[in-house]
Design an enzyme around this catalytic site. Structure first.
Site, PDB file in Angstrom:
ATOM      1  N   TYR A  55      -0.461   8.531  -2.611  1.00  0.00           N
ATOM      2  CA  TYR A  55      -0.455   8.260  -4.053  1.00  0.00           C
ATOM      3  C   TYR A  55      -1.664   8.921  -4.734  1.00  0.00           C
ATOM      4  CZ  TYR A  55       2.965   4.379  -3.625  1.00  0.00           C
ATOM      5  OH  TYR A  55       4.078   3.601  -3.403  1.00  0.00           O
ATOM      6  N   GLY A  56      -2.688   9.187  -3.923  1.00  0.00           N
ATOM      7  CA  GLY A  56      -3.988   9.604  -4.482  1.00  0.00           C
ATOM      8  C   GLY A  56      -4.001  10.945  -5.181  1.00  0.00           C
ATOM      9  N   GLU A 111      -6.582   8.656   9.693  1.00  0.00           N
ATOM     10  CA  GLU A 111      -5.286   8.503  10.378  1.00  0.00           C
ATOM     11  C   GLU A 111      -5.263   9.233  11.713  1.00  0.00           C
ATOM     12  OE1 GLU A 111      -1.754   8.861   7.977  1.00  0.00           O
ATOM     13  OE2 GLU A 111      -2.591   7.546   6.433  1.00  0.00           O
ATOM     14  N   CYS A 116     -11.181   3.241  -1.162  1.00  0.00           N
ATOM     15  CA  CYS A 116      -9.901   3.745  -0.658  1.00  0.00           C
ATOM     16  C   CYS A 116      -9.610   2.986   0.635  1.00  0.00           C
ATOM     17  CB  CYS A 116      -9.994   5.241  -0.397  1.00  0.00           C
ATOM     18  SG  CYS A 116      -8.559   5.921   0.451  1.00  0.00           S
ATOM     19  N   THR A 117      -8.348   2.656   0.819  1.00  0.00           N
ATOM     20  CA  THR A 117      -7.960   1.825   1.968  1.00  0.00           C
ATOM     21  C   THR A 117      -8.428   2.368   3.316  1.00  0.00           C
ATOM     22  OG1 THR A 117      -5.884   3.045   1.856  1.00  0.00           O
ATOM     23  CG2 THR A 117      -5.903   0.804   0.940  1.00  0.00           C
ATOM     24  N   HIS A 118      -8.487   3.710   3.436  1.00  0.00           N
ATOM     25  CA  HIS A 118      -8.782   4.311   4.742  1.00  0.00           C
ATOM     26  C   HIS A 118     -10.268   4.358   5.083  1.00  0.00           C
ATOM     27  CE1 HIS A 118      -4.717   5.691   4.073  1.00  0.00           C
ATOM     28  NE2 HIS A 118      -4.658   6.206   5.283  1.00  0.00           N
ATOM     29  N   CYS A 121      -3.571  -0.898  -2.229  1.00  0.00           N
ATOM     30  CA  CYS A 121      -3.827   0.511  -2.499  1.00  0.00           C
ATOM     31  C   CYS A 121      -4.766   0.647  -3.699  1.00  0.00           C
ATOM     32  CB  CYS A 121      -2.495   1.203  -2.796  1.00  0.00           C
ATOM     33  SG  CYS A 121      -2.664   2.934  -3.184  1.00  0.00           S
ATOM     34  N   ASN A 122      -5.896   1.290  -3.490  1.00  0.00           N
ATOM     35  CA  ASN A 122      -6.862   1.462  -4.584  1.00  0.00           C
ATOM     36  C   ASN A 122      -6.267   2.280  -5.722  1.00  0.00           C
ATOM     37  OD1 ASN A 122     -10.019   0.787  -3.686  1.00  0.00           O
ATOM     38  ND2 ASN A 122      -8.604   1.035  -1.992  1.00  0.00           N
ATOM     39  N   THR A 123      -5.505   3.326  -5.371  1.00  0.00           N
ATOM     40  CA  THR A 123      -4.926   4.184  -6.402  1.00  0.00           C
ATOM     41  C   THR A 123      -3.938   3.389  -7.265  1.00  0.00           C
ATOM     42  OG1 THR A 123      -5.147   6.028  -4.862  1.00  0.00           O
ATOM     43  CG2 THR A 123      -3.752   6.384  -6.780  1.00  0.00           C
ATOM     44  N   ASP A 152       0.861  -1.173   0.000  1.00  0.00           N
ATOM     45  CA  ASP A 152       0.000   0.000   0.000  1.00  0.00           C
ATOM     46  C   ASP A 152       0.901   1.227   0.000  1.00  0.00           C
ATOM     47  OD1 ASP A 152      -2.388   1.553   0.249  1.00  0.00           O
ATOM     48  OD2 ASP A 152      -1.873   1.908   2.338  1.00  0.00           O
ATOM     49  N   SER A 153       0.306   2.374  -0.277  1.00  0.00           N
ATOM     50  CA  SER A 153       1.071   3.613  -0.224  1.00  0.00           C
ATOM     51  C   SER A 153       1.488   3.933   1.214  1.00  0.00           C
ATOM     52  CB  SER A 153       0.235   4.762  -0.793  1.00  0.00           C
ATOM     53  OG  SER A 153      -1.001   4.831  -0.114  1.00  0.00           O
TER      54      SER A 153
HETATM   55  N1  DGL Z   1      -3.960   3.886  -0.176  1.00  0.00           N
HETATM   56  C1  DGL Z   1      -4.583   4.942  -0.957  1.00  0.00           C
HETATM   57  C2  DGL Z   1      -5.773   4.350  -1.721  1.00  0.00           C
HETATM   58  O1  DGL Z   1      -6.361   3.368  -1.339  1.00  0.00           O
HETATM   59  C3  DGL Z   1      -5.022   6.093  -0.085  1.00  0.00           C
HETATM   60  C4  DGL Z   1      -3.893   6.936   0.442  1.00  0.00           C
HETATM   61  C5  DGL Z   1      -3.091   7.601  -0.657  1.00  0.00           C
HETATM   62  O2  DGL Z   1      -3.578   8.558  -1.299  1.00  0.00           O
HETATM   63  O3  DGL Z   1      -1.989   7.159  -0.898  1.00  0.00           O
HETATM   64  O4  DGL Z   1      -6.110   4.875  -2.737  1.00  0.00           O
END
Ligand code: DGL
Length: 288
Positions: free
Chosen positions: A45-46, A158, A190-192, A76-78, A13-14
């Site tokens: 990463y987003g 976070e 998104c992971t969060h 990571c979704n992005t 993940d990012s």
């Molecule tokens: N992990 C990223 C996602 O799921 C979210 C955090 C980021 O922007 O890196 O897209």
């Protein structure tokens, strides 16, 4: 020497958000060991471009490939939205992203509706890529789709501001269009976002089905392991009683290990037993 099916599953993940995907995988796959890489030096990463996210994603994947993984989950979704084809080109193991599983689950859950309406919330880069729309469209020609970015949700999760008035008001603002559209299901892309699940559910209404892409991914990974004979045939002793972040799972970060451990404790209730800071820069040049 471990046999291939006894090798760990890689997750990257990012940063720390992918721990929600790790938790979902850990809950479903008690016999498996995991190696997690959080690219905390370069998060988020987003908000980054396709070329940059691709490069980072390949470096992360090469790092995990070198740890002898049998399957890679791009938590990571992005990175899943932007870099999956490039990762598959470079990595010799099965690669699973979170977009396809999340999209397919949303379609399955709404299939009985005459006009299924599916909302997707994600980072700006994921929304701009339309990867979710494309994956949903592939699974259903009927679905109406509305994608909307909710970038501040990452920081709120976070900070663990899961029920503050500020969070509720930001959620109302971000989710207004989703509420107006009267969606049947909403993908947490998104992971969060699973950390903010309760406030999101309250804002969109209890009748909207929330789809956690991490959970959907864990379900698909379980099927892939079984279909491809990759499930660990020699699971650790007491696999059923294993705890999150125990010393069978190995966590790596590219910076700020202490902060990662702190946020991990907020997200999962426990700090990783094995946590190491590493460098992945330049690994995208491997095998060129
Ligand atoms: N992990 C990223 C996602 O799921 C979210 C955090 C980021 O922007 O890196 O897209």
């Amino acid at each position: 020497m471990l046999v291939f099916n006894q090798q760990p599953i890689g997750i990257f993940d990012s940063g720390v958000g992918g721990l929600t995907v790790y938790r979902a995988l850990h809950e479903k796959l008690r016999g498996e060991r995991f190696v997690y890489l959080g690219d905390t030096a370069r998060v988020p990463y987003g908000t980054k471009s396709l070329a940059t996210v691709e490069r980072y994603a390949i470096e992360n994947s090469q790092f995990l490939a070198a740890r002898g993984i049998k399957l890679l989950v791009v938590a990571c979704n992005t990175a899943s939205a932007l870099a999956l084809p490039k990762i598959r080109e470079k990595i010799g193991v099965e690669v699973v992203g979170v977009i396809g599983p999340g999209a397919r689950k949303a379609v399955r859950l709404t299939n009985d509706r005459a006009n299924p309406r599916i909302g997707v919330i994600a980072t700006e880069a994921t929304v701009q890529s339309h990867a979710y729309s494309e994956a949903i469209r592939k699974a259903s020609a009927r679905a109406e789709i509305l994608e909307t970015p909710c970038p501040l949700f990452v920081s709120l999760a976070e900070e663990n501001w899961t029920d503050e008035p500020e969070t509720r008001s930001i959620a109302r603002k971000y989710l207004q269009k989703i509420v107006e559209k009267n969606v049947d299901a909403l993908v947490l892309g998104c992971t969060h976002y699973p950390i903010l699940r309760r406030v999101i559910q309250k804002t969109v209404g209890e009748n909207v089905m929330l789809v956690d892409s991490g959970e959907a991914t864990a379900e698909e990974v379980e099927n892939i392991l079984n279909e491809k004979n990759l499930a660990n045939d020699h699971p650790p002793k007491h696999a059923g009683e294993r705890q999150l972040c125990d010393d069978l799972d190995h966590f790596y970060v590219t910076d700020a290990a202490e902060r990662f451990a702190r946020v991990a404790e907020r997200f999962l209730g426990v700090k990783p037993a094995k946590l190491e800071a590493v460098e992945v820069f330049g690994l995208d040049k491997l095998n060129e």
